[in-house]
Design an enzyme around this catalytic site. Structure first.
Site, short mmCIF file in Angstrom:
data_model
loop_
_atom_site.label_atom_id
_atom_site.label_comp_id
_atom_site.label_asym_id
_atom_site.label_seq_id
_atom_site.Cartn_x
_atom_site.Cartn_y
_atom_site.Cartn_z
N CYS A 96 0.84 -1.20 0.00
CA CYS A 96 0.00 0.00 0.00
C CYS A 96 0.87 1.25 0.00
O CYS A 96 0.58 2.23 -0.70
CB CYS A 96 -0.91 0.00 1.22
SG CYS A 96 -2.00 1.45 1.32
N CYS B 15 -5.81 -1.69 6.85
CA CYS B 15 -6.80 -0.63 6.66
C CYS B 15 -8.14 -1.13 6.13
O CYS B 15 -9.18 -0.68 6.58
CB CYS B 15 -6.23 0.45 5.74
SG CYS B 15 -5.53 -0.16 4.19
#
Length: 366
Positions: free
Chosen positions: A101, A197
């Protein structure tokens, strides 16, 4: 010195990014906030805090007197991060999506967007440092060793580091919270977010089962091949895992400090035969490794490290630095040998190499 220059700060809704923005404004930068939405599937209030995070970002921006852009990177995230995440789990490995990410979204898609709107650079609330040394940009450990996030940033490249600021590099978490309180930021005492997340606080196995269907199989004792239980799918488990196995103490198991009732740990996953192998005792030899192979290498300077030099490495976040040597180095694979055996080295996770405070890069454990 920074007058007239624009920095786009990734605001997450937490105290770290809020203080990063405040510090940069104090330094004379024109600060623009950016809130990234990276996940849309089942974005419910029960598990995902993105709605509250956005509210907190807007409150921080109002206090600081800065603009905020809200950008949806969900498509990029699904293509560049989540697809890889599922592929790795299906293959029996345990990936680290936070690493991908950072390299693919937070310091790629985000950076591209910031430059497109005229920014000079970007900044985040990561606990890490960056400096230019002899013409090369280096990624450094944070001053606060308990919060250092260089492990997750080890795949960043020279162009990314050259255009990135880490305002919290020399600060401790307690100082950051004090600054937030003094600046009147309401997130000063907000609890830190945990976990991946897009999963939030939901049970991880429950989430994974929606994308990788259950496939029941045997749990076997690695020492004598006895069947000691049943699993729903090897993909749902990771090396070193103790909780959630539903295997109690078994007579005749490996004896140790706790005798026949030592806790069980995942030691190996056989995807082809759908068998999960476990051992008893935290110090079982099957859980210890004095070397590993790594692939998909990424070196921050663009050049690989020297072989047979003493470095330190981490095979997981929050792990103490372990002295090691790079024994063999190929174009996209290497062998790393440790001075002391490492616990639960896990295929799919990242091994990250350091030379003192400098993060050199790393690769994926094979």
């Amino acid at each position: 010195m920074n007058e007239g220059k624009t920095v786009v700060v990734g605001l997450s809704g937490g105290v770290d990014s809020a203080v990063a923005a405040w510090l940069l404004k104090q330094q004379g930068w024109r600060v623009v906030g950016l809130f990234m939405k990276n996940w849309e599937d089942d974005d419910s209030e029960e598990y995902c805090a993105s709605r509250q995070d956005l509210i907190d970002v807007m409150s921080v921006a109002d206090t600081l007197g800065i603009e905020v852009d809200v950008v949806n990177f969900a498509a990029e995230y699904r293509e560049r991060v989540f697809a890889h995440f599922l592929k790795e789990y299906a293959a029996g490995r345990t990936p680290n999506p936070d690493v991908l990410c950072n390299s693919e979204i937070k310091f790629s898609a985000f950076l591209d967007y910031a430059l497109k709107i005229g920014a000079d650079c970007i900044a985040t609330g990561h606990y890490a440092g960056v400096r230019e040394f002899q013409g090369v940009w280096q990624l450094l450990k944070a001053e606060d060793g308990t919060k250092d996030q260089s492990y997750f940033l080890h795949r960043l490249k020279q162009p990314q580091l050259a255009q990135t600021l880490f305002p919290l590099a020399g600060l401790y978490k307690r100082e950051v919270r004090r600054m937030a309180e003094a600046a009147g930021l309401h997130v000063a005492l907000k609890k830190d977010s945990t976990g991946i997340c897009f999963i939030g606080e939901r049970p991880f196995k429950e989430f994974l089962m929606r994308y990788l269907p259950p496939r029941k199989g045997e749990i076997r004792c690695l020492d004598d091949d006895r069947v000691v239980g049943e699993h729903d799918g090897v993909a749902y488990h990771t090396i070193g895992q103790r909780k959630g196995l539903h295997v109690g103490g078994v007579k005749g198991g490996r004896t140790g400090a706790s005798g026949d009732h030592d806790a069980w740990f995942v030691a190996r996953k056989d995807v082809a035969s759908n068998v999960l192998y476990v051992v008893q005792g935290h110090t079982h030899p099957a859980l210890l490794s004095d070397e590993l192979s790594a692939w998909d290498l990424s070196w921050i300077s663009g050049e690989p490290p020297h072989t047979h030099w003493v470095y330190t490495a981490r095979t997981r976040y929050r792990q103490a630095d372990a002295p090691c040597e790079v024994e063999r180095l190929g174009s996209d694979a290497c062998q790393i040998r440790f001075a002391e055996p490492q616990w639960a080295v896990t295929p799919g996770q990242s091994v990250v190499l350091y030379e003192s405070r400098v993060c050199l890069g790393g690769g994926v454990i094979g």
